[in-house]
Design an enzyme around this catalytic site. Structure first.
Site, PDB file in Angstrom:
ATOM      1  N   LEU A   1      19.665  61.225  53.916  1.00 20.71           N
ATOM      2  CA  LEU A   1      18.332  61.455  53.920  1.00 20.71           C
ATOM      3  C   LEU A   1      17.791  60.703  52.605  1.00 20.71           C
ATOM      4  O   LEU A   1      16.536  60.684  52.085  1.00 20.71           O
ATOM      5  CB  LEU A   1      17.978  62.853  53.320  1.00 20.71           C
ATOM      6  CG  LEU A   1      18.620  63.956  54.563  1.00 20.71           C
ATOM      7  CD1 LEU A   1      18.157  65.277  54.064  1.00 20.71           C
ATOM      8  CD2 LEU A   1      17.923  63.753  55.680  1.00 20.71           C
TER       9      LEU A   1
ATOM     10  N   HIS B   1      16.072  57.474  51.400  1.00 16.85           N
ATOM     11  CA  HIS B   1      15.156  56.103  52.271  1.00 16.85           C
ATOM     12  C   HIS B   1      15.621  55.029  52.176  1.00 16.85           C
ATOM     13  O   HIS B   1      16.248  54.527  50.950  1.00 16.85           O
ATOM     14  CB  HIS B   1      13.879  56.236  51.586  1.00 16.85           C
ATOM     15  CG  HIS B   1      12.901  57.468  52.031  1.00 16.85           C
ATOM     16  ND1 HIS B   1      13.059  58.375  51.380  1.00 16.85           N
ATOM     17  CD2 HIS B   1      12.102  57.741  53.061  1.00 16.85           C
ATOM     18  CE1 HIS B   1      12.265  59.465  51.861  1.00 16.85           C
ATOM     19  NE2 HIS B   1      11.647  58.878  52.894  1.00 16.85           N
TER      20      HIS B   1
ATOM     21  N   MET C   1      19.182  56.669  43.049  1.00 20.20           N
ATOM     22  CA  MET C   1      20.395  56.724  43.697  1.00 20.20           C
ATOM     23  C   MET C   1      20.907  55.305  43.921  1.00 20.20           C
ATOM     24  O   MET C   1      22.146  55.321  44.003  1.00 20.20           O
ATOM     25  CB  MET C   1      20.029  57.367  44.970  1.00 20.20           C
ATOM     26  CG  MET C   1      19.374  58.820  45.064  1.00 20.20           C
ATOM     27  SD  MET C   1      20.330  59.872  43.799  1.00 20.20           S
ATOM     28  CE  MET C   1      21.885  59.823  44.384  1.00 20.20           C
ATOM     29  N   GLU C   2      20.237  54.446  44.192  1.00 19.32           N
ATOM     30  CA  GLU C   2      20.698  52.888  44.360  1.00 19.32           C
ATOM     31  C   GLU C   2      21.357  52.503  43.050  1.00 19.32           C
ATOM     32  O   GLU C   2      22.697  52.129  43.047  1.00 19.32           O
ATOM     33  CB  GLU C   2      19.644  52.155  44.555  1.00 19.32           C
ATOM     34  CG  GLU C   2      19.208  52.129  45.979  1.00 19.32           C
ATOM     35  CD  GLU C   2      18.364  53.168  46.227  1.00 19.32           C
ATOM     36  OE1 GLU C   2      17.960  53.445  47.556  1.00 19.32           O
ATOM     37  OE2 GLU C   2      17.891  54.037  45.431  1.00 19.32           O
TER      38      GLU C   2
ATOM     39  N   ASP D   1      40.594  51.071  41.808  1.00 20.13           N
ATOM     40  CA  ASP D   1      41.270  50.810  43.262  1.00 20.13           C
ATOM     41  C   ASP D   1      42.191  49.642  42.429  1.00 20.13           C
ATOM     42  O   ASP D   1      43.404  49.504  42.949  1.00 20.13           O
ATOM     43  CB  ASP D   1      40.532  50.570  44.282  1.00 20.13           C
ATOM     44  CG  ASP D   1      41.438  49.997  45.301  1.00 20.13           C
ATOM     45  OD1 ASP D   1      42.222  50.720  45.806  1.00 20.13           O
ATOM     46  OD2 ASP D   1      41.179  48.802  45.877  1.00 20.13           O
TER      47      ASP D   1
END
Length: 309
Positions: free
Chosen positions: A61, A63, A97-98, A112
């Site tokens: 959800l 965009h 969010m980015e 990692d």
């Protein structure tokens, strides 16, 4: 997915951070760029940038946005590395969010690439958080700091005759109420230049801070609103309706036909909106932050961000 179709594009940016804790010898591997998988910092930077560009594929959800700038930087300390990201776009919604995804993925990439050199309990990621965001409604306000009066003047022969209900004027009133305008005067007129001129003279002489006309902005023979208002303006502000037309044109092809104008009549800000509900809502979606800014700050001469008084 949230509908952002009625939100205007603006320059938006966000900064986020995350911290990876690791043994001192792992931090030295980051400094030297010497792990079995290569330079961990360079790899993590690329991972963070890619994560910012593909956030909508990772978070449901979310965009999709055009990412105009994405950067990842690192601060190495004794036993930790702080990841800081900055993402920028021009769009209808923010890039928090980015920026957060970029910080998370960059930190995970470092994890990692360092895990062959440390025990699991020696590596952990924490403090992934947003540092700052700019743009959008948090930066360009859509609500007055204090209530101000406004007036809505609807011009329509058919509505004035009672042949159809007024939906555009109602929509304008709802937007102004949500923006903190109070009281809101409402007038309904036929498309008559003399009557409109008299009402505008009354309202502007009374010092009403904002007057919105609704209807009469097209190319019909009875569309007289713009002609009347244009003659009365003491200061034209062409950018207001240019913004409304540009916003509307992205949503329907007839927005180009609006002759709307805006500016000051004395100390009253006047803007002419289309006579359809959709046209009115789209116009106000585009111009409301500018109207609020003018009424709260710019016309009053208050200092504000941007470097001009």
């Amino acid at each position: 997915m949230k509908d952002v179709g009625m939100k205007p594009d603006s320059l938006r940016s966000a900064q986020a951070t995350a911290t990876l804790h690791a043994p001192a010898h792992c931090i030295e591997l980051l400094r030297s760029g010497n792990t079995e998988k290569g330079d961990a910092l360079k790899t993590a930077r690329v991972a963070g940038i890619l994560a910012a560009k593909r956030t909508d594929e990772l978070i449901p959800l979310c965009h999709p946005l055009p990412i105009h700038r994405a950067e990842v930087t690192f601060e190495l300390g004794d036993g930790y590395v702080v990841v800081t990201t900055e993402v920028q776009t021009i769009g209808p919604t923010g890039v928090e969010m980015e920026a957060l995804t970029a910080a998370s993925l960059a930190a995970l990439t470092l994890y990692d690439m360092l895990k062959p050199y440390a025990e699991p309990e020696q590596l952990h990621i924490e403090a992934c958080r947003l540092l700052q965001k700019k743009g959008g409604k948090s930066h360009y306000r859509r609500r007055l700091q204090a209530a101000k009066a406004a007036a809505i003047v609807v011009l329509s022969d058919t509505v004035a005759r009672g042949d159809k209900p007024d939906t555009a004027g109602v929509a304008a009133r709802q937007v102004l109420e949500a923006a903190g305008f109070d009281p809101i005067d409402y007038r309904l007129l036929a498309d008559d230049a003399t009557a409109l001129g008299a009402v505008l003279t009354e309202l502007t002489s009374a010092g009403v801070p904002l007057v919105l006309t609704v209807g009469g902005t097209g190319a019909g023979t009875r569309d007289i609103t713009v002609d009347v208002v244009a003659r009365m303006l003491t200061m034209e502000l062409p950018g207001i309706m240019e913004a409304a037309r540009a916003f509307g044109q992205q949503r329907m092809p007839f927005a180009m036909l609006s002759r709307g104008t805006a500016g000051y009549v004395g100390e009253t800000l006047v803007a002419t909106l289309p006579g359809s509900r959709g046209g009115t809502e789209q116009s106000l979606a585009a111009i409301l932050p500018g109207l609020v800014h003018l009424l709260d700050d710019a016309r009053a001469g208050h200092a504000h961000p941007g470097g001009y008084a």
